[in-house]
Design a protein around this motif. Structure first.
Motif, mmCIF file in Angstrom:
data_model
loop_
_atom_site.group_PDB
_atom_site.id
_atom_site.type_symbol
_atom_site.label_atom_id
_atom_site.label_comp_id
_atom_site.label_asym_id
_atom_site.label_seq_id
_atom_site.Cartn_x
_atom_site.Cartn_y
_atom_site.Cartn_z
ATOM 1 N N GLY A 67 18.159 -15.949 -14.035
ATOM 2 C CA GLY A 67 18.126 -15.179 -12.912
ATOM 3 C C GLY A 67 18.604 -16.008 -11.712
ATOM 4 O O GLY A 67 19.201 -17.063 -11.389
ATOM 5 N N PRO A 68 17.767 -15.550 -10.584
ATOM 6 C CA PRO A 68 18.093 -15.972 -9.325
ATOM 7 C C PRO A 68 17.638 -17.378 -9.195
ATOM 8 O O PRO A 68 16.373 -17.737 -9.648
ATOM 9 N N GLU A 69 18.398 -18.306 -8.286
ATOM 10 C CA GLU A 69 17.943 -19.658 -8.345
ATOM 11 C C GLU A 69 17.958 -20.410 -9.508
ATOM 12 O O GLU A 69 17.144 -21.286 -9.488
ATOM 13 N N GLY A 70 18.637 -19.901 -10.595
ATOM 14 C CA GLY A 70 18.729 -20.787 -11.731
ATOM 15 C C GLY A 70 17.369 -20.570 -12.653
ATOM 16 O O GLY A 70 17.574 -21.309 -13.971
ATOM 17 N N LYS A 71 16.544 -19.528 -12.337
ATOM 18 C CA LYS A 71 15.552 -19.532 -13.257
ATOM 19 C C LYS A 71 15.815 -18.769 -14.235
ATOM 20 O O LYS A 71 16.465 -17.874 -14.451
ATOM 21 N N THR A 72 15.060 -19.373 -15.620
ATOM 22 C CA THR A 72 15.413 -18.769 -16.925
ATOM 23 C C THR A 72 14.448 -18.018 -17.547
ATOM 24 O O THR A 72 13.148 -18.335 -17.409
ATOM 25 N N PHE A 73 14.813 -16.847 -17.909
ATOM 26 C CA PHE A 73 13.609 -16.005 -18.612
ATOM 27 C C PHE A 73 14.071 -15.845 -20.113
ATOM 28 O O PHE A 73 15.438 -15.528 -20.515
ATOM 29 N N THR A 74 13.186 -15.981 -21.141
ATOM 30 C CA THR A 74 13.438 -15.819 -22.452
ATOM 31 C C THR A 74 13.071 -14.723 -23.022
ATOM 32 O O THR A 74 11.825 -14.106 -22.776
ATOM 33 N N GLU A 75 13.645 -14.176 -23.939
ATOM 34 C CA GLU A 75 13.298 -12.628 -24.501
ATOM 35 C C GLU A 75 12.135 -12.910 -25.445
ATOM 36 O O GLU A 75 12.157 -13.979 -26.008
ATOM 37 N N ASP A 76 11.417 -11.953 -25.508
ATOM 38 C CA ASP A 76 10.141 -12.230 -26.261
ATOM 39 C C ASP A 76 10.569 -11.818 -27.788
ATOM 40 O O ASP A 76 10.792 -10.458 -27.973
ATOM 41 N N ILE A 77 10.437 -12.837 -28.678
ATOM 42 C CA ILE A 77 10.778 -12.195 -30.162
ATOM 43 C C ILE A 77 9.530 -12.526 -31.028
ATOM 44 O O ILE A 77 9.543 -12.464 -32.216
ATOM 45 N N GLY A 78 8.318 -12.495 -30.539
ATOM 46 C CA GLY A 78 7.088 -12.680 -30.888
ATOM 47 C C GLY A 78 7.064 -14.264 -31.739
ATOM 48 O O GLY A 78 7.438 -15.152 -31.126
ATOM 49 N N ASN A 79 6.447 -14.240 -32.928
ATOM 50 C CA ASN A 79 6.533 -15.441 -33.568
ATOM 51 C C ASN A 79 7.562 -15.712 -34.760
ATOM 52 O O ASN A 79 7.254 -16.417 -35.899
ATOM 53 N N THR A 80 8.463 -14.904 -34.704
ATOM 54 C CA THR A 80 9.295 -14.921 -35.819
ATOM 55 C C THR A 80 10.142 -16.415 -36.127
ATOM 56 O O THR A 80 10.216 -16.514 -37.398
ATOM 57 N N LEU A 81 10.420 -17.061 -35.392
ATOM 58 C CA LEU A 81 10.884 -18.484 -35.420
ATOM 59 C C LEU A 81 9.832 -19.129 -36.335
ATOM 60 O O LEU A 81 10.199 -19.938 -37.184
ATOM 61 N N GLU A 82 8.549 -19.214 -35.699
ATOM 62 C CA GLU A 82 7.674 -19.987 -36.465
ATOM 63 C C GLU A 82 7.285 -19.699 -37.914
ATOM 64 O O GLU A 82 6.947 -20.445 -38.644
ATOM 65 N N LYS A 83 7.564 -18.379 -38.079
ATOM 66 C CA LYS A 83 7.275 -17.993 -39.530
ATOM 67 C C LYS A 83 8.459 -17.608 -40.479
ATOM 68 O O LYS A 83 8.058 -17.276 -41.587
ATOM 69 N N ALA A 84 9.478 -18.151 -39.941
ATOM 70 C CA ALA A 84 10.767 -17.770 -40.682
ATOM 71 C C ALA A 84 10.618 -18.255 -42.238
ATOM 72 O O ALA A 84 11.210 -17.673 -42.907
ATOM 73 N N ASP A 85 9.988 -19.467 -42.525
ATOM 74 C CA ASP A 85 9.804 -19.885 -43.951
ATOM 75 C C ASP A 85 8.596 -19.172 -44.568
ATOM 76 O O ASP A 85 8.377 -19.587 -45.954
ATOM 77 N N LEU A 86 7.809 -18.151 -43.948
ATOM 78 C CA LEU A 86 6.896 -17.501 -44.790
ATOM 79 C C LEU A 86 7.353 -16.008 -44.990
ATOM 80 O O LEU A 86 6.822 -15.470 -45.935
ATOM 81 N N ILE A 87 7.779 -15.371 -43.927
ATOM 82 C CA ILE A 87 8.010 -13.750 -43.842
ATOM 83 C C ILE A 87 9.166 -13.716 -42.872
ATOM 84 O O ILE A 87 9.153 -14.277 -42.041
ATOM 85 N N ARG A 88 10.266 -12.910 -43.409
ATOM 86 C CA ARG A 88 11.239 -12.644 -42.542
ATOM 87 C C ARG A 88 11.274 -10.884 -42.596
ATOM 88 O O ARG A 88 11.310 -10.426 -43.580
ATOM 89 N N VAL A 89 11.501 -10.394 -41.427
ATOM 90 C CA VAL A 89 11.356 -9.021 -41.091
ATOM 91 C C VAL A 89 12.917 -8.542 -41.063
ATOM 92 O O VAL A 89 13.662 -9.081 -40.099
ATOM 93 N N ALA A 90 13.355 -7.669 -41.801
ATOM 94 C CA ALA A 90 14.700 -7.067 -41.322
ATOM 95 C C ALA A 90 14.781 -6.111 -40.609
ATOM 96 O O ALA A 90 15.765 -6.067 -39.571
ATOM 97 N N THR A 91 13.715 -5.210 -40.696
ATOM 98 C CA THR A 91 13.633 -3.979 -39.718
ATOM 99 C C THR A 91 12.006 -3.526 -39.699
ATOM 100 O O THR A 91 11.365 -3.705 -40.528
#
Length: 178
Positions: A56-80
């Motif tokens: 965004g403005p002045e180089g500030k970065t905003f990250t999309e909220d994906i919940g905790n899907t990356l942390e739990k990827a080895d336990l549960i994966r949601v397709a939809t």
């Protein structure tokens, strides 16, 4: 000739005033940005990473909220539904979870609004043998009452028949309501 010169001067002054207004009040205007959604909507560049990031403005970065899907990827994966998807009642949730995420071949799927109020609950059912440590496909049809917020979270809870907090776990997927 004098009349044409006066009309030309007035036209030139009006054009100069309009240009000044447009330059100083619209070109230099920075829309307020406080989230990934604001940043992307305004048109700042979005990096195609996972999760996506918007600069965004002045180089500030905003990250999309994906919940905790990356942390739990080895336990549960949601397709939809995927993070950021729009859902309406009822919807079907599908994916795969490790066998120990289930108890008696099922686990709860809760829908919460952005204030944390529970709107509904469904039961995910294993689609094959669940007594394993491997990933097992699941499917759940989930109905929920009409939300009062535009966004919410789908919570895929590890079934915990013991009730012991050390065995609790969950995957949170942020969604929009239709």
């Amino acid at each position: 000739m004098k009349k044409i010169f006066i009309i030309f001067a007035i036209t030139l002054a009006v054009l100069a005033a309009a240009y000044s207004y447009l330059y100083f009040f619209t070109e230099n205007f920075v829309a307020p940005v406080s989230s990934f959604e604001d940043c992307a909507r305004v048109g700042y560049p979005v990096q195609e990473s996972y999760p996506r990031r918007c600069v965004g403005p002045e180089g500030k970065t905003f990250t999309e909220d994906i919940g905790n899907t990356l942390e739990k990827a080895d336990l549960i994966r949601v397709a939809t539904p995927r993070p950021g998807d729009t859902v309406s009642s009822p919807f079907v949730a599908e994916g795969e979870a490790r066998g120990y995420w289930y108890f008696e071949a099922s686990f709860p799927v809760r829908v919460k609004d952005s204030a944390g109020n529970e709107l509904g609950v469904g039961i995910a059912q294993a689609q094959s043998e669940w007594m394993t440590t491997e990933f097992v496909p699941f499917k759940a049809e989930v109905s929920f009452r009409t939300p009062t917020t535009a966004t919410g979270t789908i919570v895929f809870e590890k079934d915990n028949p013991s009730g012991l907090p050390e065995h609790d776990d969950e995957l949170r997927v942020p969604v929009r309501f239709y």
